[in-house]
Design a protein around this motif. Structure first.
Motif, PDB file in Angstrom:
ATOM      1  N   SER A   1     -36.519 -31.195  78.500  1.00 45.25           N
ATOM      2  CA  SER A   1     -37.415 -32.144  77.818  1.00 45.25           C
ATOM      3  C   SER A   1     -38.441 -31.409  76.944  1.00 45.25           C
ATOM      4  O   SER A   1     -38.946 -31.964  75.975  1.00 45.25           O
ATOM      5  N   ALA A   2     -38.746 -30.163  77.282  1.00 49.62           N
ATOM      6  CA  ALA A   2     -39.683 -29.399  76.442  1.00 49.62           C
ATOM      7  C   ALA A   2     -38.994 -28.836  75.201  1.00 49.62           C
ATOM      8  O   ALA A   2     -39.588 -28.783  74.119  1.00 49.62           O
ATOM      9  N   ILE A   3     -37.734 -28.402  75.365  1.00 45.45           N
ATOM     10  CA  ILE A   3     -37.047 -27.781  74.217  1.00 45.45           C
ATOM     11  C   ILE A   3     -36.520 -28.847  73.252  1.00 45.45           C
ATOM     12  O   ILE A   3     -36.396 -28.590  72.047  1.00 45.45           O
ATOM     13  N   ALA A   4     -36.241 -30.063  73.778  1.00 43.75           N
ATOM     14  CA  ALA A   4     -35.607 -31.092  72.942  1.00 43.75           C
ATOM     15  C   ALA A   4     -36.407 -31.409  71.662  1.00 43.75           C
ATOM     16  O   ALA A   4     -35.814 -31.444  70.574  1.00 43.75           O
ATOM     17  N   PRO A   5     -37.730 -31.621  71.754  1.00 42.88           N
ATOM     18  CA  PRO A   5     -38.453 -31.913  70.504  1.00 42.88           C
ATOM     19  C   PRO A   5     -38.385 -30.777  69.484  1.00 42.88           C
ATOM     20  O   PRO A   5     -38.303 -31.030  68.277  1.00 42.88           O
ATOM     21  N   ILE A   6     -38.365 -29.522  69.981  1.00 38.62           N
ATOM     22  CA  ILE A   6     -38.292 -28.384  69.048  1.00 38.62           C
ATOM     23  C   ILE A   6     -36.937 -28.368  68.347  1.00 38.62           C
ATOM     24  O   ILE A   6     -36.847 -28.146  67.135  1.00 38.62           O
ATOM     25  N   VAL A   7     -35.903 -28.619  69.127  1.00 38.57           N
ATOM     26  CA  VAL A   7     -34.554 -28.646  68.539  1.00 38.57           C
ATOM     27  C   VAL A   7     -34.467 -29.774  67.504  1.00 38.57           C
ATOM     28  O   VAL A   7     -33.941 -29.578  66.399  1.00 38.57           O
ATOM     29  N   ILE A   8     -35.025 -30.925  67.868  1.00 35.37           N
ATOM     30  CA  ILE A   8     -34.980 -32.067  66.930  1.00 35.37           C
ATOM     31  C   ILE A   8     -35.775 -31.739  65.659  1.00 35.37           C
ATOM     32  O   ILE A   8     -35.331 -32.030  64.545  1.00 35.37           O
ATOM     33  N   LEU A   9     -36.923 -31.092  65.832  1.00 35.80           N
ATOM     34  CA  LEU A   9     -37.722 -30.704  64.666  1.00 35.80           C
ATOM     35  C   LEU A   9     -36.907 -29.807  63.734  1.00 35.80           C
ATOM     36  O   LEU A   9     -36.864 -30.026  62.510  1.00 35.80           O
ATOM     37  N   LEU A  10     -36.267 -28.806  64.320  1.00 36.56           N
ATOM     38  CA  LEU A  10     -35.469 -27.889  63.499  1.00 36.56           C
ATOM     39  C   LEU A  10     -34.294 -28.605  62.837  1.00 36.56           C
ATOM     40  O   LEU A  10     -33.990 -28.363  61.664  1.00 36.56           O
ATOM     41  N   LEU A  11     -33.643 -29.486  63.604  1.00 32.65           N
ATOM     42  CA  LEU A  11     -32.512 -30.229  63.040  1.00 32.65           C
ATOM     43  C   LEU A  11     -32.963 -31.087  61.858  1.00 32.65           C
ATOM     44  O   LEU A  11     -32.307 -31.123  60.812  1.00 32.65           O
ATOM     45  N   LEU A  12     -34.075 -31.769  62.048  1.00 29.34           N
ATOM     46  CA  LEU A  12     -34.574 -32.632  60.959  1.00 29.34           C
ATOM     47  C   LEU A  12     -34.926 -31.807  59.725  1.00 29.34           C
ATOM     48  O   LEU A  12     -34.601 -32.188  58.596  1.00 29.34           O
ATOM     49  N   LEU A  13     -35.577 -30.658  59.957  1.00 29.61           N
ATOM     50  CA  LEU A  13     -36.021 -29.841  58.817  1.00 29.61           C
ATOM     51  C   LEU A  13     -34.849 -29.152  58.119  1.00 29.61           C
ATOM     52  O   LEU A  13     -34.728 -29.197  56.895  1.00 29.61           O
ATOM     53  N   VAL A  14     -34.005 -28.504  58.935  1.00 23.31           N
ATOM     54  CA  VAL A  14     -32.976 -27.636  58.341  1.00 23.31           C
ATOM     55  C   VAL A  14     -31.738 -28.427  57.924  1.00 23.31           C
ATOM     56  O   VAL A  14     -31.248 -28.261  56.815  1.00 23.31           O
ATOM     57  N   TRP A  15     -31.254 -29.274  58.813  1.00 30.09           N
ATOM     58  CA  TRP A  15     -30.011 -29.986  58.482  1.00 30.09           C
ATOM     59  C   TRP A  15     -30.257 -31.384  57.900  1.00 30.09           C
ATOM     60  O   TRP A  15     -29.518 -31.840  57.068  1.00 30.09           O
ATOM     61  N   GLY A  16     -31.315 -32.043  58.393  1.00 27.88           N
ATOM     62  CA  GLY A  16     -31.601 -33.384  57.887  1.00 27.88           C
ATOM     63  C   GLY A  16     -32.320 -33.384  56.556  1.00 27.88           C
ATOM     64  O   GLY A  16     -32.444 -34.410  55.909  1.00 27.88           O
ATOM     65  N   ARG A  17     -32.828 -32.188  56.161  1.00 28.87           N
ATOM     66  CA  ARG A  17     -33.586 -32.038  54.918  1.00 28.87           C
ATOM     67  C   ARG A  17     -34.806 -32.957  54.869  1.00 28.87           C
ATOM     68  O   ARG A  17     -35.167 -33.480  53.817  1.00 28.87           O
ATOM     69  N   TRP A  18     -35.395 -33.193  56.017  1.00 29.73           N
ATOM     70  CA  TRP A  18     -36.649 -33.930  56.044  1.00 29.73           C
ATOM     71  C   TRP A  18     -37.770 -32.961  55.661  1.00 29.73           C
ATOM     72  O   TRP A  18     -37.655 -31.757  55.848  1.00 29.73           O
ATOM     73  N   GLY A  19     -38.866 -33.498  55.155  1.00 32.59           N
ATOM     74  CA  GLY A  19     -40.038 -32.670  54.894  1.00 32.59           C
ATOM     75  C   GLY A  19     -40.832 -32.486  56.178  1.00 32.59           C
ATOM     76  O   GLY A  19     -40.604 -33.191  57.173  1.00 32.59           O
ATOM     77  N   ALA A  20     -41.785 -31.538  56.152  1.00 30.00           N
ATOM     78  CA  ALA A  20     -42.581 -31.271  57.349  1.00 30.00           C
ATOM     79  C   ALA A  20     -43.431 -32.474  57.739  1.00 30.00           C
ATOM     80  O   ALA A  20     -43.676 -32.713  58.928  1.00 30.00           O
ATOM     81  N   ALA A  21     -43.905 -33.236  56.751  1.00 31.12           N
ATOM     82  CA  ALA A  21     -44.753 -34.394  57.062  1.00 31.12           C
ATOM     83  C   ALA A  21     -43.977 -35.409  57.893  1.00 31.12           C
ATOM     84  O   ALA A  21     -44.494 -35.952  58.877  1.00 31.12           O
ATOM     85  N   GLU A  22     -42.733 -35.641  57.524  1.00 29.30           N
ATOM     86  CA  GLU A  22     -41.920 -36.648  58.208  1.00 29.30           C
ATOM     87  C   GLU A  22     -41.433 -36.120  59.564  1.00 29.30           C
ATOM     88  O   GLU A  22     -41.592 -36.779  60.600  1.00 29.30           O
ATOM     89  N   ALA A  23     -40.853 -34.920  59.534  1.00 24.31           N
ATOM     90  CA  ALA A  23     -40.296 -34.357  60.769  1.00 24.31           C
ATOM     91  C   ALA A  23     -41.408 -34.060  61.783  1.00 24.31           C
ATOM     92  O   ALA A  23     -41.241 -34.292  62.982  1.00 24.31           O
ATOM     93  N   GLY A  24     -42.538 -33.554  61.286  1.00 22.65           N
ATOM     94  CA  GLY A  24     -43.657 -33.216  62.177  1.00 22.65           C
ATOM     95  C   GLY A  24     -44.203 -34.451  62.878  1.00 22.65           C
ATOM     96  O   GLY A  24     -44.499 -34.418  64.077  1.00 22.65           O
ATOM     97  N   ALA A  25     -44.329 -35.536  62.134  1.00 24.13           N
ATOM     98  CA  ALA A  25     -44.877 -36.763  62.719  1.00 24.13           C
ATOM     99  C   ALA A  25     -43.960 -37.303  63.819  1.00 24.13           C
ATOM    100  O   ALA A  25     -44.423 -37.649  64.911  1.00 24.13           O
ATOM    101  N   VAL A  26     -42.656 -37.334  63.528  1.00 27.68           N
ATOM    102  CA  VAL A  26     -41.700 -37.825  64.536  1.00 27.68           C
ATOM    103  C   VAL A  26     -41.737 -36.927  65.769  1.00 27.68           C
ATOM    104  O   VAL A  26     -41.752 -37.399  66.915  1.00 27.68           O
TER     105      VAL A  26
END
Lengths: 538, 60
Positions: A15-40
């Motif tokens: 449960s601790a690593i999951a948000p970090i993995v999701i953050l990286l996935l959103l940023l690197v593969w989802g091409r989300w910006g930091a504002a969007e990925a960081g907030a989620v």
């Protein structure tokens, strides 16, 4: 972390690593910006904190405020004046004479890029830190024709080697403080740290060459990489046995100066063999004609004047201890009560959390330099009527949207740290890997910097844990701690806050994933090499 | 100024406006203030991803 009270099991670790993995996935593969990925991700971390880590609402509230405070007074406070100094220079069209001046030092574009993105960035990290090297050198690289995306990547990789012993060795001193290393052990640990940092330094130089021209770039840049890394990395290694305080400053200075000498050698006193159109790093220079079209040729030193002022203020105040101590007396900070989770994870009360010292902070130096630079350019007639308004409008337009991104990223990292999630991640690795932990130790350093955006914070967070784990498993403590701080230095290149700092200052906010695609490989690759080196040696 | 930028400015201000409520609420254990603070902060934070997803769906 001897009195760590949170269960280190699969549920808590995942449960601790999951948000970090999701953050990286959103940023690197989802091409989300930091504002969007960081907030989620902040929401996910907050849910995990409450549901899994038993964080009461009052602790969640207080830790959120701490995160926002850190975002504003540690990071955004640097971003805003850094953008201002860039806009002042841009309004006066000072980048073109600046580029021409650099060409007189060396016509070789690869060495020019190394000079700013590696030499100057490393030198600035030696004295300032707090993101200033990236915020300053990335726009300078753009000013000499580097594509913004590459400018950010190069600066991130080019300055981070000096994170441990730079900023007057604050990260190294933090490691020594939390581990209470005796002098003799500290010297051996410094040797390990110095060796790893040298390795990082070489990789940084080679990466810049590779980005510039793949194998051809490495072939052309190799002599410079060898000489510069001897000064920077080799200097760090030798100086680590002599002086904690000015190690990073001297190594950074030597590395920067030697580039001017390299520009006079037969290797680099001619244009690069790689044509500008053959490298993805360079962009067509639109501004090339503007300075001449106006008929006003600004000299190099005048163009560089805001940065001279910045250097004078920084060196003059931070390196003269009595002045620094005197001006450092004034601090701004707010008190916070102690917080405790349902697991008994306690954050002590503080009278002044993460205090901001306005008179010795890089942000103030940047702001003063920008304003003096503006007055100089204006007095010399290089700012057209209405220039001040345009500078401010562009600065505000770049600054404000970045606020939400920086707040979310910093708030989530503070929340992870202060609810025990970061500790569970590191201890989970330690508990399950046994002798193999030697390999994993640099990754813990990387993780610490990724989550905190700071070598110092990563060392405070994990050094004690790394030391205890090394002692329990029977590993070489000095090597593990050296890998911790060098890993944390490498982790700075992927910390979302640092990446965002770069993308904001060059005006490509939202491209954080593209930056991470390169810096992730460098940071994780370095951690692998460091881990293998420790496994082989101890 | 772009509409997206303006929206992000409001989002930032809203998130920041939640801070005094969270700080005072957290110190005094006041649920009302904390809820108010989290509401401001949460909505402020959500604006960016919602705007992003809306833009993505419109582009399709």
């Amino acid at each position: 972390m001897a009195d760590f009270t949170i269960p280190v099991d699969i549920l808590h670790w995942v449960s601790a690593i999951a948000p970090i993995v999701i953050l990286l996935l959103l940023l690197v593969w989802g091409r989300w910006g930091a504002a969007e990925a960081g907030a989620v991700t902040w929401f996910l971390v907050a849910i995990v904190a409450v549901a899994v880590y038993r964080t009461p609402m009052d602790a969640l509230a207080i830790e959120t405020v701490k995160g926002v405070w850190s975002a504003i007074f540690s990071i955004l406070i640097v971003v805003w004046p850094a953008i201002l100094i860039y806009e002042v220079t841009n309004e006066a069209k000072a980048f073109e004479p600046f580029r021409k001046g650099i060409e007189r030092v060396t016509p070789n574009r690869l060495l020019q890029i190394m000079a700013f993105g590696w030499g100057f960035a490393g030198f600035l990290q030696g004295i300032t830190g707090f993101g200033v090297p990236v915020a300053i050198t990335a726009p300078l690289l753009v000013g000499i024709g580097v594509r913004p995306l590459y400018a950010v990547i190069i600066c991130l990789i080019g300055h981070a080697w000096n994170n441990t012993f730079g900023t007057l060795s604050v990260a190294w001193l933090a490691l020594r403080e939390v581990t209470a290393l005796p002098q003799a052990d500290a010297m051996v640990t410094a040797l390990w740290a110095g060796a790893f940092i040298w390795l990082f330094n070489i990789v940084a130089g080679l990466t810049i060459c590779w980005l510039y021209g793949k194998g051809k770039g490495i072939k052309e840049g190799l002599p410079a990489v060898i000489v510069i890394s001897l000064m920077q990395g080799g200097g760090t290694l030798i100086l680590s046995q002599w002086n904690d305080g000015v190690n990073g400053f001297i190594a950074g200075l030597l590395g920067f100066i030697v580039i001017f000498l390299l520009g006079r050698t037969s290797w680099y006193n001619k244009p690069s063999s790689i044509a500008p159109e053959d490298t993805p790093v360079l962009v067509e220079m639109e501004a090339a004609a503007t300075g001449e079209a106006q008929g006003k040729e600004m000299g190099f030193h005048l163009a560089f004047s805001p940065y001279y002022i910045l250097l004078a203020l920084t060196v003059g105040i931070l390196l003269i201890q009595p002045i620094k101590n005197f001006l450092g007396q004034w601090k701004i900070g707010i008190p916070f009560p102690a917080t405790e989770t349902g697991y008994g994870f306690i954050n002590a009360a503080t009278e002044m959390y993460s205090p901001f010292s306005p008179l010795i902070h890089g942000a103030t130096f940047l702001f003063v330099s920008a304003m003096i630079g503006y007055f100089i350019f204006n007095a010399k007639g290089y700012v057209e009527p209405g220039g001040f308004g345009r500078i401010m409008a562009r600065t505000v337009e770049k600054c404000i949207p970045s606020t939400i991104a920086m707040i979310s990223l910093t708030a989530l990292s503070v929340l992870m740290r202060n609810t025990g999630q970061a500790g569970v991640l590191a201890m989970g690795v330690g508990n399950t890997t046994g002798q193999f932990y030697a390999f994993m130790s640099p990754f813990v350093g990387v993780l610490g910097a990724f989550m905190t955006g700071s070598n110092t914070a990563a060392n405070i967070l994990f050094s004690n844990f790394q030391q205890t784990t090394a002692q329990v498993i029977g590993l070489n403590e000095a090597a593990i701690l050296g890998a911790q701080t060098a890993g944390a230095a490498a982790g700075n290149t992927i910390a979302p806050g640092n990446v965002l700092l770069g993308t904001i200052t060059v005006g490509i906010m939202g491209a954080e994933g593209d930056v991470l695609r390169v810096t992730l490989k460098v940071a994780l690759g370095l951690a692998v090499v460091m881990g293998v080196a420790i496994m082989l040696v101890i | 100024m772009k509409a997206k930028t303006k929206m992000l400015i409001w989002a930032s201000l809203l998130a920041l406006a939640g801070m005094p409520f969270l700080y005072i609420g957290g110190q005094n254990g006041s649920s009302t203030l904390m809820i108010l603070g989290f509401a401001c902060f949460g909505i402020g934070m959500l604006i960016a991803p919602l705007q992003f997803l809306k833009g993505k769906s419109q582009a399709k």
